[in-house]
Design a protein around this motif. Sequence first.
Motif, mmCIF file in Angstrom:
data_model
loop_
_atom_site.group_PDB
_atom_site.id
_atom_site.type_symbol
_atom_site.label_atom_id
_atom_site.label_comp_id
_atom_site.label_asym_id
_atom_site.label_seq_id
_atom_site.Cartn_x
_atom_site.Cartn_y
_atom_site.Cartn_z
ATOM 1 N N ALA A 187 -16.243 -51.737 -54.631
ATOM 2 C CA ALA A 187 -16.369 -52.316 -55.975
ATOM 3 C C ALA A 187 -15.636 -53.651 -56.075
ATOM 4 O O ALA A 187 -16.095 -54.573 -56.759
ATOM 5 C CB ALA A 187 -15.826 -51.337 -57.010
ATOM 6 N N LEU A 188 -14.501 -53.772 -55.413
ATOM 7 C CA LEU A 188 -13.740 -55.019 -55.452
ATOM 8 C C LEU A 188 -14.505 -56.152 -54.776
ATOM 9 O O LEU A 188 -14.468 -57.301 -55.232
ATOM 10 C CB LEU A 188 -12.385 -54.820 -54.768
ATOM 11 C CG LEU A 188 -11.356 -55.941 -54.892
ATOM 12 C CD1 LEU A 188 -10.971 -56.169 -56.350
ATOM 13 C CD2 LEU A 188 -10.121 -55.617 -54.078
ATOM 14 N N LEU A 189 -15.222 -55.834 -53.703
ATOM 15 C CA LEU A 189 -15.996 -56.855 -53.006
ATOM 16 C C LEU A 189 -17.280 -57.214 -53.750
ATOM 17 O O LEU A 189 -17.673 -58.386 -53.789
ATOM 18 C CB LEU A 189 -16.345 -56.369 -51.595
ATOM 19 C CG LEU A 189 -15.181 -56.203 -50.620
ATOM 20 C CD1 LEU A 189 -15.660 -55.513 -49.352
ATOM 21 C CD2 LEU A 189 -14.558 -57.546 -50.289
ATOM 22 N N MET A 190 -17.924 -56.216 -54.339
ATOM 23 C CA MET A 190 -19.226 -56.431 -54.955
ATOM 24 C C MET A 190 -19.147 -56.896 -56.402
ATOM 25 O O MET A 190 -20.099 -57.462 -56.925
ATOM 26 C CB MET A 190 -20.048 -55.141 -54.883
ATOM 27 C CG MET A 190 -20.446 -54.722 -53.476
ATOM 28 S SD MET A 190 -21.526 -55.924 -52.672
ATOM 29 C CE MET A 190 -22.900 -55.969 -53.819
ATOM 30 N N MET A 191 -18.032 -56.647 -57.079
ATOM 31 C CA MET A 191 -17.884 -56.999 -58.492
ATOM 32 C C MET A 191 -16.652 -57.890 -58.687
ATOM 33 O O MET A 191 -15.605 -57.424 -59.140
ATOM 34 C CB MET A 191 -17.747 -55.732 -59.345
ATOM 35 C CG MET A 191 -18.973 -54.855 -59.359
ATOM 36 S SD MET A 191 -20.352 -55.641 -60.191
ATOM 37 C CE MET A 191 -21.329 -54.223 -60.662
#
Length: 275
Positions: free
Chosen positions: A212-216
């Motif tokens: 989630a940190l990488l994608m958002m």
Amino acid sequence: MRGARIGRWVVAGLMTALALATIYPLLFTANAAMKTRHEYILDRFSPATSVRWENLATAWTSAGMARYLANSFIVVTGAVLLLLLFGSMAGFALSHVRFRGSRALFLGCLAALFVPFQVIMVPLVRTMADVGLVDTYPGLILAYVAQFLPFTIFLMTTYYSGVPADLVDAARIDGNSLYGVYRRIMLPIGAPALLSVGVLDALFCWNDVLIALLMMPSAEHRTLMVGVTVLRGQYSADIPTFASGVLIAAVPVLAVYLFFQRRIADAVTAGSTKG
């Protein structure tokens, strides 16, 4: 006889110590969330003197936890639905539909379980960026599906392998297509396994931080667990507010676990037996 009794007491003592070690951080967090900053600085381990709902309200509104919670619900719901759909279809195909390469395909799914996400995260994010899916709900949902689909396929294939092939053959003789067999026979039979695997997949997606940190990257689309990590930096001097955010993030997971704990245990042991 006496040795067996002593052994049971030793096991019970070890399990009790493990349970206390697991429960204590949650109790400490709940207690810290009910204190003022002054009370926490003076004595962080003493019981809270009153219930301070304003800490929860601050974490819910000012820290943006409400928005993060909604983002998590959207992403987790979409990912779990796709995982169950694709996982159940693939599990039926790999267990009861014979085609060239089916065994190799199953072994490939099994091998994918042992590939850490850190190995594929750079090409995954670059691919998602090339097609414009970074910082979007569909992009994160597809990333979760790609990461957790091998696990879902493995468990559903193992479960469906216990269904007699004669049942599938009889349904085909009655005039059902493969899709008809899947929809009318396999889905109802696989409902317990789908529920168990769905709970596990939901917990995996809900507790994820790295993907989630990488994608958002934007604050607007952060999921709840990413929001909690950001909250630690924003409220490093206000531990009760940070503890309130952690408590808000933990309550849905605890509720799901307590309600579906038997299903979770069944899903964990599904790969060890057939039928």
